[in-house]
Enzyme design. Structure first.
Site, PDB file in Angstrom:
ATOM      1  N   ILE A   1      28.695 -83.109  61.261  1.00 39.07           N
ATOM      2  CA  ILE A   1      29.653 -83.890  60.478  1.00 39.07           C
ATOM      3  C   ILE A   1      31.072 -83.637  60.973  1.00 39.07           C
ATOM      4  O   ILE A   1      31.867 -84.570  61.141  1.00 39.07           O
ATOM      5  CB  ILE A   1      29.519 -83.574  58.971  1.00 39.07           C
ATOM      6  CG1 ILE A   1      28.139 -83.987  58.470  1.00 39.07           C
ATOM      7  CG2 ILE A   1      30.614 -84.292  58.179  1.00 39.07           C
ATOM      8  CD1 ILE A   1      27.853 -83.571  57.038  1.00 39.07           C
TER       9      ILE A   1
ATOM     10  N   ARG B   1      31.929 -78.112  50.499  1.00 40.49           N
ATOM     11  CA  ARG B   1      31.515 -77.334  49.333  1.00 40.49           C
ATOM     12  C   ARG B   1      32.739 -76.990  48.506  1.00 40.49           C
ATOM     13  O   ARG B   1      33.773 -76.577  49.041  1.00 40.49           O
ATOM     14  CB  ARG B   1      30.790 -76.047  49.751  1.00 40.49           C
ATOM     15  CG  ARG B   1      29.372 -76.255  50.271  1.00 40.49           C
ATOM     16  CD  ARG B   1      28.444 -76.691  49.156  1.00 40.49           C
ATOM     17  NE  ARG B   1      27.057 -76.819  49.565  1.00 40.49           N
ATOM     18  CZ  ARG B   1      26.487 -77.947  49.973  1.00 40.49           C
ATOM     19  NH1 ARG B   1      27.227 -79.052  50.063  1.00 40.49           N
ATOM     20  NH2 ARG B   1      25.211 -77.992  50.284  1.00 40.49           N
TER      21      ARG B   1
ATOM     22  N   ASP C   1      35.156 -84.491  47.243  1.00 39.15           N
ATOM     23  CA  ASP C   1      33.904 -85.038  46.734  1.00 39.15           C
ATOM     24  C   ASP C   1      33.014 -83.927  46.194  1.00 39.15           C
ATOM     25  O   ASP C   1      31.903 -84.197  45.729  1.00 39.15           O
ATOM     26  CB  ASP C   1      33.179 -85.788  47.860  1.00 39.15           C
ATOM     27  CG  ASP C   1      31.946 -86.533  47.375  1.00 39.15           C
ATOM     28  OD1 ASP C   1      32.055 -87.252  46.354  1.00 39.15           O
ATOM     29  OD2 ASP C   1      30.875 -86.395  47.994  1.00 39.15           O
TER      30      ASP C   1
ATOM     31  N   GLU D   1      29.643 -77.625  39.783  1.00 36.85           N
ATOM     32  CA  GLU D   1      29.405 -79.042  39.557  1.00 36.85           C
ATOM     33  C   GLU D   1      28.432 -79.217  38.404  1.00 36.85           C
ATOM     34  O   GLU D   1      27.469 -78.455  38.311  1.00 36.85           O
ATOM     35  CB  GLU D   1      28.845 -79.701  40.822  1.00 36.85           C
ATOM     36  CG  GLU D   1      29.850 -79.742  41.951  1.00 36.85           C
ATOM     37  CD  GLU D   1      29.318 -80.416  43.211  1.00 36.85           C
ATOM     38  OE1 GLU D   1      28.107 -80.758  43.239  1.00 36.85           O
ATOM     39  OE2 GLU D   1      30.095 -80.604  44.162  1.00 36.85           O
TER      40      GLU D   1
ATOM     41  N   HIS E   1      30.589 -86.001  44.088  1.00 32.65           N
ATOM     42  CA  HIS E   1      29.598 -85.579  45.085  1.00 32.65           C
ATOM     43  C   HIS E   1      28.657 -86.736  45.435  1.00 32.65           C
ATOM     44  O   HIS E   1      27.432 -86.635  45.296  1.00 32.65           O
ATOM     45  CB  HIS E   1      28.808 -84.372  44.589  1.00 32.65           C
ATOM     46  CG  HIS E   1      28.248 -83.552  45.730  1.00 32.65           C
ATOM     47  ND1 HIS E   1      27.985 -82.211  45.625  1.00 32.65           N
ATOM     48  CD2 HIS E   1      27.902 -83.881  47.010  1.00 32.65           C
ATOM     49  CE1 HIS E   1      27.495 -81.755  46.760  1.00 32.65           C
ATOM     50  NE2 HIS E   1      27.442 -82.751  47.618  1.00 32.65           N
TER      51      HIS E   1
END
Length: 320
Positions: free
Chosen positions: A159, A238, A262, A267, A286
């Site tokens: 990524i 993260r 995001d 979470e 997310h």
């Protein structure tokens, strides 16, 4: 043989396709979502479990002695105790690379919103404001052109590399800090630097590393103080990488021009998160990994991981 899918959907029912399990000759039991407290009872006597964020540790493993394999519907494996699984003889398989394009795309969607605020301008236009009028109520930031500026990439996995390539297409210089600089990175036009130099040189800093003991809280008051005034940070990796209170302080003090994320820690985001009251923030739930294309790859690869395991192959096994 029994397979239990503890998170059969990612966002909405039916968005993950588990038809690939049908040909494995097993009883398949699916649950849309499962809490940590429900995990042991739902796995029960099953040999195989598929999950996303459900925590599997010593307690669940003791309660489920038949368990042989856990498939994680993600690339990151920090949602379960991998070492405990290894000690119990339970293989853990992840799915690398399925979301590379989607997460890179979301990274730049967030970065561009920080730089030119198209969504916030849209809200202003719909409220009857065309150019004139206060930007503050809409959170509109001063525009910034990316060409000629420096993109910092923390972590240079798939990524990170894709985000770097898109940054170069915008005409940005790219610097990166990563644990291992590999020979195949030569010729990519990326300069590899130390951690402090990464923070000091980035106009836009994008986070793409896992949350480990070495990286948790890497964005903190000390590293933020190194950044150029007006820098922007995007986090699609993260939430634990970031000291949220330090980011709020940097935003309130004008050190950071904007922060987009995001991912949060924990979470879902808590009502008392410092980020919710911070200025110049964009927060999404997310969702970078949830494009239909990425989800189709994800469920297919999880099924293939299990099919390979049943044939004696250690496909994408992360704990030996």
């Amino acid at each position: 043989m029994k397979i239990v899918v503890l998170d059969s959907c990612a966002v909405t029912p039916g968005d993950l396709d588990w038809s690939g399990l049908a040909g494995l000759g097993a009883e398949v039991v699916t649950y849309p979502h499962t809490t940590d407290e429900q995990a042991a009872a739902r796995i029960g006597d099953a040999e195989f479990a598929i999950l996303n964020k459900v925590f599997i540790g010593d307690e669940v493993l003791r309660a489920c002695p038949n368990l042989r394999w856990v498939g994680v519907t993600a690339t990151g494996i920090d949602s379960l105790d991998v070492e405990a699984c290894r000690r119990a003889g339970v293989a853990v398989a992840n799915v690398p690379s399925y979301s590379t394009e989607s997460v890179a795309q979301m990274t730049w969607a967030l970065a561009l919103e920080l730089c030119q605020c198209p969504g916030r301008h849209d809200a202003a236009v719909r409220d009857g404001r065309w150019k004139a009028g206060p930007a503050g109520p809409y959170g509109i930031l001063p525009a910034a052109e990316l060409a000629g500026k420096t993109l910092g990439v923390l972590g240079f996995g798939e990524i990170g590399r894709r985000v770097a390539a898109i940054g170069q297409a915008f005409g940005m210089r790219v610097v990166s800090h990563t644990r291992t600089v590999r020979k195949e990175y030569e010729g990519l036009g990326v300069e590899f630097v130390g951690l402090d130099a990464l923070f000091a040189r980035a106009d836009v800093l994008s986070l793409h590393c896992p949350a480990t003991p070495d990286t948790k809280g890497v964005v903190n008051a000390r590293t933020l103080a190194l950044m150029r005034p007006g820098a922007r940070i995007v986090n699609t990796a993260r939430g634990a990488l970031v000291d949220e209170a330090a980011v709020r302080d940097a935003l309130c003090g004008g050190k950071l021009a904007g922060y987009a994320a995001d991912v949060m820690a924990p979470e879902p985001i808590r009502a008392d998160s410092p980020l919710l009251a911070a200025p110049n923030t964009i927060l999404t739930p997310h969702i970078a990994w949830t494009t239909p294309e990425a989800l189709a790859r994800l469920s297919h690869e999880v099924c293939e991981n299990l099919r390979a395991f049943l044939q004696g192959e250690m496909r994408n096994i992360v704990n030996g």
